[in-house]
Structures are given as C-alpha cells and as structure tokens.
Design a protein around this motif. Structure first.
Motif, PDB file in Angstrom:
ATOM      1  N   THR A 160       0.811  -1.221   0.000  1.00  0.00           N
ATOM      2  CA  THR A 160       0.000   0.000   0.000  1.00  0.00           C
ATOM      3  C   THR A 160       0.847   1.276   0.000  1.00  0.00           C
ATOM      4  O   THR A 160       0.633   2.180  -0.821  1.00  0.00           O
ATOM      5  N   PHE A 161       1.795   1.338   0.924  1.00  0.00           N
ATOM      6  CA  PHE A 161       2.596   2.566   1.048  1.00  0.00           C
ATOM      7  C   PHE A 161       3.464   2.770  -0.185  1.00  0.00           C
ATOM      8  O   PHE A 161       3.517   3.855  -0.761  1.00  0.00           O
ATOM      9  N   LEU A 162       4.166   1.729  -0.618  1.00  0.00           N
ATOM     10  CA  LEU A 162       5.075   1.849  -1.761  1.00  0.00           C
ATOM     11  C   LEU A 162       4.325   2.259  -3.033  1.00  0.00           C
ATOM     12  O   LEU A 162       4.826   3.065  -3.828  1.00  0.00           O
ATOM     13  N   ARG A 163       3.143   1.716  -3.202  1.00  0.00           N
ATOM     14  CA  ARG A 163       2.402   2.031  -4.423  1.00  0.00           C
ATOM     15  C   ARG A 163       2.069   3.526  -4.492  1.00  0.00           C
ATOM     16  O   ARG A 163       2.098   4.115  -5.570  1.00  0.00           O
ATOM     17  N   ARG A 164       1.791   4.109  -3.346  1.00  0.00           N
ATOM     18  CA  ARG A 164       1.526   5.547  -3.331  1.00  0.00           C
ATOM     19  C   ARG A 164       2.844   6.309  -3.509  1.00  0.00           C
ATOM     20  O   ARG A 164       2.929   7.282  -4.248  1.00  0.00           O
ATOM     21  N   PHE A 165       3.878   5.823  -2.839  1.00  0.00           N
ATOM     22  CA  PHE A 165       5.210   6.440  -2.901  1.00  0.00           C
ATOM     23  C   PHE A 165       5.714   6.509  -4.344  1.00  0.00           C
ATOM     24  O   PHE A 165       6.254   7.522  -4.780  1.00  0.00           O
ATOM     25  N   VAL A 166       5.521   5.421  -5.080  1.00  0.00           N
ATOM     26  CA  VAL A 166       6.013   5.375  -6.459  1.00  0.00           C
ATOM     27  C   VAL A 166       5.343   6.455  -7.312  1.00  0.00           C
ATOM     28  O   VAL A 166       5.989   7.095  -8.154  1.00  0.00           O
ATOM     29  N   VAL A 167       4.077   6.677  -7.059  1.00  0.00           N
ATOM     30  CA  VAL A 167       3.362   7.705  -7.817  1.00  0.00           C
ATOM     31  C   VAL A 167       3.784   9.097  -7.366  1.00  0.00           C
ATOM     32  O   VAL A 167       4.139   9.963  -8.173  1.00  0.00           O
ATOM     33  N   GLU A 168       3.791   9.289  -6.058  1.00  0.00           N
ATOM     34  CA  GLU A 168       4.018  10.643  -5.528  1.00  0.00           C
ATOM     35  C   GLU A 168       5.479  11.066  -5.567  1.00  0.00           C
ATOM     36  O   GLU A 168       5.787  12.245  -5.642  1.00  0.00           O
ATOM     37  N   GLN A 169       6.403  10.118  -5.479  1.00  0.00           N
ATOM     38  CA  GLN A 169       7.834  10.447  -5.420  1.00  0.00           C
ATOM     39  C   GLN A 169       8.567   9.876  -6.633  1.00  0.00           C
ATOM     40  O   GLN A 169       9.728   9.463  -6.519  1.00  0.00           O
ATOM     41  N   SER A 170       7.895   9.863  -7.764  1.00  0.00           N
ATOM     42  CA  SER A 170       8.520   9.215  -8.923  1.00  0.00           C
ATOM     43  C   SER A 170       9.830   9.897  -9.305  1.00  0.00           C
ATOM     44  O   SER A 170      10.762   9.242  -9.788  1.00  0.00           O
ATOM     45  N   ALA A 171       9.950  11.210  -9.065  1.00  0.00           N
ATOM     46  CA  ALA A 171      11.198  11.910  -9.400  1.00  0.00           C
ATOM     47  C   ALA A 171      12.365  11.335  -8.599  1.00  0.00           C
ATOM     48  O   ALA A 171      13.465  11.144  -9.113  1.00  0.00           O
ATOM     49  N   ARG A 172      12.097  11.020  -7.331  1.00  0.00           N
ATOM     50  CA  ARG A 172      13.149  10.491  -6.468  1.00  0.00           C
ATOM     51  C   ARG A 172      13.609   9.115  -6.948  1.00  0.00           C
ATOM     52  O   ARG A 172      14.735   8.686  -6.691  1.00  0.00           O
ATOM     53  N   LEU A 173      12.714   8.401  -7.627  1.00  0.00           N
ATOM     54  CA  LEU A 173      13.033   7.041  -8.084  1.00  0.00           C
ATOM     55  C   LEU A 173      13.499   7.009  -9.541  1.00  0.00           C
ATOM     56  O   LEU A 173      13.742   5.925 -10.090  1.00  0.00           O
ATOM     57  N   ALA A 174      13.635   8.194 -10.161  1.00  0.00           N
ATOM     58  CA  ALA A 174      14.005   8.242 -11.580  1.00  0.00           C
ATOM     59  C   ALA A 174      15.224   7.355 -11.846  1.00  0.00           C
ATOM     60  O   ALA A 174      16.187   7.362 -11.090  1.00  0.00           O
ATOM     61  N   CYS A 175      15.183   6.582 -12.924  1.00  0.00           N
ATOM     62  CA  CYS A 175      16.248   5.617 -13.181  1.00  0.00           C
ATOM     63  C   CYS A 175      16.224   5.194 -14.645  1.00  0.00           C
ATOM     64  O   CYS A 175      15.319   5.565 -15.396  1.00  0.00           O
ATOM     65  N   ASP A 176      17.234   4.417 -15.025  1.00  0.00           N
ATOM     66  CA  ASP A 176      17.319   3.943 -16.404  1.00  0.00           C
ATOM     67  C   ASP A 176      16.893   2.490 -16.540  1.00  0.00           C
ATOM     68  O   ASP A 176      16.698   1.995 -17.656  1.00  0.00           O
ATOM     69  N   ALA A 177      16.811   1.802 -15.431  1.00  0.00           N
ATOM     70  CA  ALA A 177      16.371   0.400 -15.463  1.00  0.00           C
ATOM     71  C   ALA A 177      15.909   0.001 -14.069  1.00  0.00           C
ATOM     72  O   ALA A 177      16.405   0.517 -13.067  1.00  0.00           O
ATOM     73  N   VAL A 178      14.963  -0.913 -14.049  1.00  0.00           N
ATOM     74  CA  VAL A 178      14.459  -1.416 -12.765  1.00  0.00           C
ATOM     75  C   VAL A 178      14.643  -2.934 -12.741  1.00  0.00           C
ATOM     76  O   VAL A 178      14.274  -3.617 -13.697  1.00  0.00           O
ATOM     77  N   LEU A 179      15.229  -3.421 -11.669  1.00  0.00           N
ATOM     78  CA  LEU A 179      15.273  -4.877 -11.466  1.00  0.00           C
ATOM     79  C   LEU A 179      14.526  -5.209 -10.186  1.00  0.00           C
ATOM     80  O   LEU A 179      14.870  -4.731  -9.097  1.00  0.00           O
ATOM     81  N   LEU A 180      13.480  -5.994 -10.347  1.00  0.00           N
ATOM     82  CA  LEU A 180      12.727  -6.473  -9.196  1.00  0.00           C
ATOM     83  C   LEU A 180      13.316  -7.831  -8.827  1.00  0.00           C
ATOM     84  O   LEU A 180      13.293  -8.762  -9.645  1.00  0.00           O
ATOM     85  N   VAL A 181      13.858  -7.934  -7.641  1.00  0.00           N
ATOM     86  CA  VAL A 181      14.577  -9.160  -7.275  1.00  0.00           C
ATOM     87  C   VAL A 181      13.718  -9.942  -6.278  1.00  0.00           C
ATOM     88  O   VAL A 181      13.845  -9.801  -5.064  1.00  0.00           O
ATOM     89  N   ASP A 182      12.857 -10.767  -6.802  1.00  0.00           N
ATOM     90  CA  ASP A 182      11.882 -11.467  -5.951  1.00  0.00           C
ATOM     91  C   ASP A 182      11.274 -12.592  -6.771  1.00  0.00           C
ATOM     92  O   ASP A 182      10.066 -12.641  -6.990  1.00  0.00           O
ATOM     93  N   SER A 183      12.120 -13.512  -7.192  1.00  0.00           N
ATOM     94  CA  SER A 183      11.630 -14.503  -8.150  1.00  0.00           C
ATOM     95  C   SER A 183      12.461 -15.781  -8.073  1.00  0.00           C
ATOM     96  O   SER A 183      13.410 -15.896  -7.310  1.00  0.00           O
ATOM     97  N   SER A 184      12.043 -16.739  -8.871  1.00  0.00           N
ATOM     98  CA  SER A 184      12.713 -18.039  -8.846  1.00  0.00           C
ATOM     99  C   SER A 184      13.396 -18.337 -10.174  1.00  0.00           C
ATOM    100  O   SER A 184      12.943 -17.893 -11.227  1.00  0.00           O
TER     101      SER A 184
END
Lengths: 459, 459
Positions: A160-184
C-alpha cells in the motif's frame, strides 16, 4: 574493479550467510499485528547494514509500522546509468506451524539449503543484492553505476505505502532500469528472467443465515445452512470440466496468447512431467486448451485459499453455523483490471445468492497484471550477468505470481524493467519449510556484481 | 402420596436448582479428551446424589472413561409396572467460546433462565427426573412404581457403550414403558411428546491434491486446488433448487408421509412464521413440496457442519492448500439405513472426484431413525401428567433430532416408548448461550411426579 568485487564476494560468502541468518531470525510477518515490533526491527537492521557498507543515503520511511527502506549511492556521475533495485523484507505467516521440520525463525542449514521463513521470499534474494553492493563499495570504494534501492515491508500485504510512494515520489526514483529481485530460477543451473507478472484480485465472502448457530436436529432441512450455500457459490465460480471461470465478462480483456510467446513457453523445461514432479499432485488440472505452463503463467485462474466457520474440531457436532466464509483470489493477465473483475465477481455471486441468506463481499486487494517487451536490451544485459555467474543463459517467461508494484513502476518510471531472482521452484514459498538454496545465493551475489559492471559497460 | 411428593418438590425447588448448578459447573464434554476427568467427576456426582436420595441400586459402569450410570428402585412389588427413564450427563463442546455472554461452566441465572452448557441438553432435564424421584423417596419413603434409570455420558459421541449394553443386558433393563427425557416443548405453555426421531449419518471427507501447500502465484491454474474440488463435491450433494439430496438411492427407503400425520403436523403452532422467528434467518429454505415443519421432522436432509484447511486468519495468503476437508451429516427418516446411506454417499462422491486429487471418506457415526405408534396408551398417560403440571395437553410429533438409542431400546425391550422433555426451542442447544427456562424445570419436576403416579393408577 569487477574482479576485486568478485573476489570480495567469494571471500566473504560465510560472512554474508551469517548476516542473512541474523536477518532471517527476525520474524517480520507483515500480516500479523503481533509482529509490529519485528517489522521495525528488521527495517532498522537493514538500514544499519546499508549504512555500514557505505550506501550514501539511507532513509526509513514510516509506513504504518512497516517502514519502507530507501537507500541510494549516486556518485558514479551524471553520465552513468541509474539502476533501481527492489526487494522486500516482510515475510508470510508461518502457519501451519506443525508442518515445519525446523523452527521457521531459527534459520537452520541442512546440506546446501538454509531453512527459514523468508529465506527465499525475499530476504535471501534481497540480501544477495546488498552483498553485491557491499562487494563493490568495500573493495573499490564505489559502485560502477548509480544505484537506488527500495526494500519494502508490505509486499505480502499489498504494498500500500510503496504504491503511493512510487506515484508521488517518482522523481526520487528516476532511473534507467528497474530490477525487481523477488523470483525463482527454473533450477540451480537454469536462471530465469521474467518479463511479466499476473495481477491478483483477492476476495473474501461471508454467507450469513440464521441469527445464531442452530442444532441440525431441531432445524435441519427447514433453514438454510450457510455452508451449503457457500459450497454452491464457490462451485459456481468455475466450470467443473473446462475450469473456465464462469463469471460473465471475466475473459473480456484477456489477450490471446501470441504464437511467438507460445513457442517461448513450449521451449522451457516446464512440461507436465516437470510440474507433476514439482507439485507432487496425483495429476495436473487446469483450463481446457492450454498447456500446464500456459495455465500457470499467461492464463487467468481462480483459487480458493481458505474456508472457515462451523465445527472443525475432532469428533462431530451437528451444528448449522450462523455464518460461513471463504477467501479466494484470481490471478489476472493483461489487460484484466482487478477492480472490474471484483465487481463482476460480486455481481455474479449476488445473482446466485438465494434470499435465504445475506452475502457480504469484500475485496481484500487488487493488483494489476503487467507485461514488459521481452526484446528490450535490459533483458540481454541481465542475461549476460546470469551467464557469467551461473554459467547458463536465463530462460525468458512471464511470471505466474503477482508483484503489485510492477505495473506501478512501469507507469511512474518509464524505464525498462525485469523481474529476476535466485530462488527455486521447490523453495516452499508461502508454505511450511521455506528454504534458500545456498549455491543460488552465492551465485546470485556474483550475478549482481556482474550485472552492475555490465550496465556500466552497456551505457 | 402424590400430594406429599408435589409439596416436597415445591418446597425444595431452590435446593434442586442449587444442586443442578453444581452439576452444570462440571464441564463434562464427552467429545474432548481433556475433559476425561470431568466426565468421571459428573458421573460420580450423580451416583452419589442418587444414593443419598434413596435409590436402592446405583451402578457406575465404566465406559472408556465416560461411565454409564444405572440406578433402580424396584420395591413397588412384582405387580407394579416398571418405568425405564433415560437421560445423559455429557454435553456438547462450547466453541465458539467468544460468543458466550456468560462462561459456559459458570451457571448464571438471568431472569427466569439459567445459562450454562448442558442446562437444557440434558443435565437440566435429567435432573428434573431425579428431583421427582427424590420428592417421592424423601416424602413417602417409596416410589409408586418400579423405576430404572439410565444416565449415559456418551450421547453426544454416539452412545457406543449404551448401545451395546442395551443389547447385551436387555434383561436388566426389562420394563413396561420407556421415557427418554431429552427433548424440547414447543413453548413454556405447550408441552410436546415425540414419537419418533430422525437417524443420522455423520461423514467427514478429505480432498488431497499437491504433496505440500503451494503458492498460487507459482502453480495456480496448473494444479488442482483441493478446495475447488471440495466445493464442487459438496455443492453436488444437493440440488440448488429443490434441495433434494442428489445421491442415487438416497430416498429409496423413505416412506411417503401419511395424511393423518400430515394433519397432525399442520395442526401444530410451527408454521413458517414461527420457524422464521425461532431461527432469525432472512427466509426459510428446504425441500420443494414440503412444509417447513415437515422438512424439519419427517423428511431427510443434509447439512454441512464445518470445512477446514488452507488459510483462514486475518488478511490474505495466496496458498493452494495440500488438503481440504469437510464434515457433514444427513438426518434420516424411517426406513433409511445410515450404513447404506453412507455407502451410497461415498460411491456418489467417488464418481464425482477427478483423478487430480485423492479422496478420503470416513463415516464418523451412523444412527438409525425410529418411530413409535403415537396412538399407544403410554402417550395418553404422559399427556395427563403434562396436563396436570403445565396446565396444557402436549402436542404430538416426531422429532427432527437423533437419539441413537431410541431404535436400540425399541428392538431390545419391546416396551412402548416416548420422547419427552422440558427444554425450549430457543434453548440454544449445541450453540453458544445454552439455557434452561426455570419455570419449565420446576414444572418438569412436577410433571414427572404426576407421571409416576399416573403410571401406577393406569396399571
């Protein structure tokens, strides 16, 4: 720089394992209020660790007692690319506790496996990333690229919190690539890069009949039994033969599988025999017209997770319970909208509910499905890193699970994104005896070391 | 002799209440092994009480830790008739405990009601019989007829020991009439004599799918979810519209209702409005073609009592459980044989079970239905006693509940038999907040005093 970092990672493998063991001993179950203090403890443990290894910015953002950890190192210069890494430190509940062979929060090494709740999902994988950062920062004093790191404490409770954070603070998270590390991975020698995740719509329904529990000897036959209705409602959600969900409009937004992706899936070592072996089921089952791996990844589905009410102790009690409830969820694929699906399911259930009971329908969470173009250069970069660390190129597929933030990251950041990880299919995620295969953990650290180097090279 | 006994009963009403309160404080839950000592305690309390009031023979027969109490007074002479009285001291479990407004084993008087587990079923009713015997024995030093008394500790767990005892020791139980005292009146001013009881076939089924709990993100859609199968199996037992049990042969041995009995039932103040009020349900439901009271008494039925497995805690967990199970039972009417029904149900379920799971079927208990000719003289005798004590003649009907020993008594003793009692329909039997209506208790004692006298007169 790469070889020093790799050398550091190898020399400190036992130290990394010891630190991970400390982290796993903290029972950070986000779903259970009694673990509130453990959630803060785990977040602070991680913040402290990241500060000690040299991340230049470490922030704990309070999130209803399950802090979001943001860390960054951005001294590679404005021309260097920025990678955003994502992991989570919260874990699933441990029940049924009796089925654990070792205590879930006493990490226990048996052979090449480390058993503990969260060992694979996702503390072990998250910590592999941290160890890779440490290997660079401690051996070279710097990282080859800029890195931002998000470790959340709400992955198992809808982010819940992160989903809002990503929208509201997208500038802070600006990047060239995203790796989600939570998989098999598919096996210890066959890595996997996922370019999609199914969405999820999790619902809970309750059927209420008589005002109080009744004796079936006194009223059986004349008053509606909420369980009898609940069984019919649940059975009516899915066709017994085709296993299609029977809710009108459920499949309206589902795209037919493209031949190219079908071929990709057919090429994976995930045939029926493999899935039978992995699940231990007497036989597989699923939607008519699709292969087992298609059913598990690119097709929507419906699973009942729990039913409660009435008498379930030893022996027998002839009660007509006043109420009966069920939890179920649907995995969704592009472009099914979980909120639309929730509405359709509720309408379907209300139509099927007789006037002899009252029905309550709750949507506990709604997460959108996501898919990324698997031909993006990021996939190649990641593949090379896996090849270097594991000696094998990763397979490519969409994941059957759900990462609620995947679609949010896509919308907010406009950066290529991939879902990677170092777990195994038999890690018992969300089940008793969760484990981490330690060779995957060690190779995972090296993979991340290679990945950082490769992203610098490719830039 | 009668008037002295009645005077004793009235003068000692508060003492009887105090003694009953003592008995109710003993948590004699036959179904729960942790109450083993309480079972013995309750039986010994009763044996001691019966000895003190002057029963000439008091025996505690060990029965797997739930002693069967046999008492007798046979000094009325060989020409006097012998009455066999039956009650039970074991009680149902208390769950859900949270729904009790007063502690179940701290008998609590609120207005005219005494709240406690077992207050109505069956300690209060059994003790009313004992109090009537005491009233004669203490005021006259004798009873007007010979009396045998059976108080068992296994009524809620299938009466295993007593059922064997009745067959093997039928000579010891020889009598001229049997009164089973474990039933409800229609209201505090409308007594009820029952001349039948439904049988019961109680089953438990378990569906096992994958070898271990799985994550629905990893395998959802490709592996059978035991709950999805269980819901279909349970829903398939009953027609959604007609509420007929869909098991082949289920109704084969059921006799059509005779017009005479139909008229008897229609004359009772148990119409739909009354049952709606008693159950608090939004609307009644049941088998097409029958009135509510017919459905609740002379027609067979099927009720699901509990479903377990999977995740039922707060929040959400996306588990595909390895196993899911359900308890359900069928009330049966003459001449349905519970063992035949169990076999038919198992065959039906096995036919409906896909090869993707394994099914286990257990029959937890099987009790035969019973019916007595309601035109027997015993019914008149009992009716006169009710009239004298409650000021109203009792209604006559078959009971919807099950008394496993009713059919056994019929077979073994060849004596007329009736099911009587002093409970009320809203006593919350087998549910939280069980209670005894004290005016019924006091009048019940007087009714038994009258009944003993009337049996002597009629002889």
């Amino acid at each position: 720089m790469l070889s020093n970092a790799l050398a550091y990672a190898r020399e400190h493998a036992q130290m990394f394992l010891a630190s991970l063991t400390e982290l796993l001993a903290i029972p950070s179950v986000s779903m259970e209020p009694e673990h509130a203090a453990d959630m803060v403890h785990a977040a602070e443990w991680l913040a402290d660790y990241l500060q000690r290894i040299g991340m230049s910015e470490v922030d704990l953002l309070p999130s209803d007692g399950r802090p979001l950890l943001y860390a960054a190192w951005q001294r590679a210069g404005p021309d260097a690319p920025t990678l955003l890494l994502y992991g989570h430190y919260d874990v699933q509940p441990v029940d049924p506790l009796a089925e654990w062979r070792t205590p879930p929060f006493t990490p226990t090494r048996l052979g090449d496996d480390l058993f503990a709740r969260g060992a694979s999902d996702d503390k072990g994988q998250t910590f592999a990333c941290i160890a890779a950062l440490e290997a660079y920062l401690q051996s070279a004093g710097r990282l080859p690229i800029n890195v931002k790191l998000i470790i959340e404490g709400e992955e198992e409770v809808s982010s819940t919190f992160l989903r809002r954070f990503v929208v509201e603070q997208s500038a802070r998270l600006a990047c060239d690539a995203v790796l989600l590390v939570d998989s098999s991975m598919l096996s210890p020698t066959l890595p996997l890069v996922m370019y999609g995740a199914r969405g999820n719509c999790y619902m809970e329904i309750e059927v209420v009949g008589p005002a109080t529990d009744l004796h079936s000897g006194a009223f059986g036959g004349a008053v509606e039994n909420p369980f009898n209705v609940l069984a019919r409602l649940l059975a009516g959600l899915q066709d017994a033969q085709t296993r299609r969900v029977l809710v009108d409009g459920f499949y309206d937004a589902v795209h037919p599988l493209q031949p190219e992706e079908q071929t990709l899936l057919a090429g994976l070592p995930l045939n029926e025999a493999a899935l039978l072996h992995m699940t231990g089921a007497p036989a597989l089952a699923g939607e008519t017209g699709y292969s087992a791996i298609e059913r598990a990844t690119v097709r929507p589905t419906l699973d009942i997770h729990g039913i409660s009410g009435g008498f379930t102790g030893p022996g027998k009690k002839t009660v007509i319970p006043a109420r009966a409830s069920a939890k179920f969820s649907m995995r969704l694929v592009p472009d099914q909208d979980p909120l639309v699906i929730a509405r359709l399911v509720e309408e379907h259930l209300r139509c099927q509910t007789p006037p002899t009971v009252t029905l309550t329908v709750k949507t506990l969470s709604a997460s959108r499905p996501a898919v990324v173009d698997y031909r993006l250069p990021l996939m190649q970069t990641v593949a090379q890193a896996y090849q270097a660390a594991f000696g094998a190129a990763p397979a490519l597929m969409r994941g059957g699970g759900t990462l609620p933030i995947m679609a949010d990251f896509q919308d907010a950041l406009a950066a290529p994104l991939a879902l990677i990880g170092f777990g195994l299919p038999d890690d018992n995620l969300h089940a008793p005896n969760e484990k981490l295969h330690l060779p995957c953990f060690y190779h995972g650290i090296e993979m991340m070391v290679h990945c950082l180097a490769q992203l610098a090279t490719d830039a």
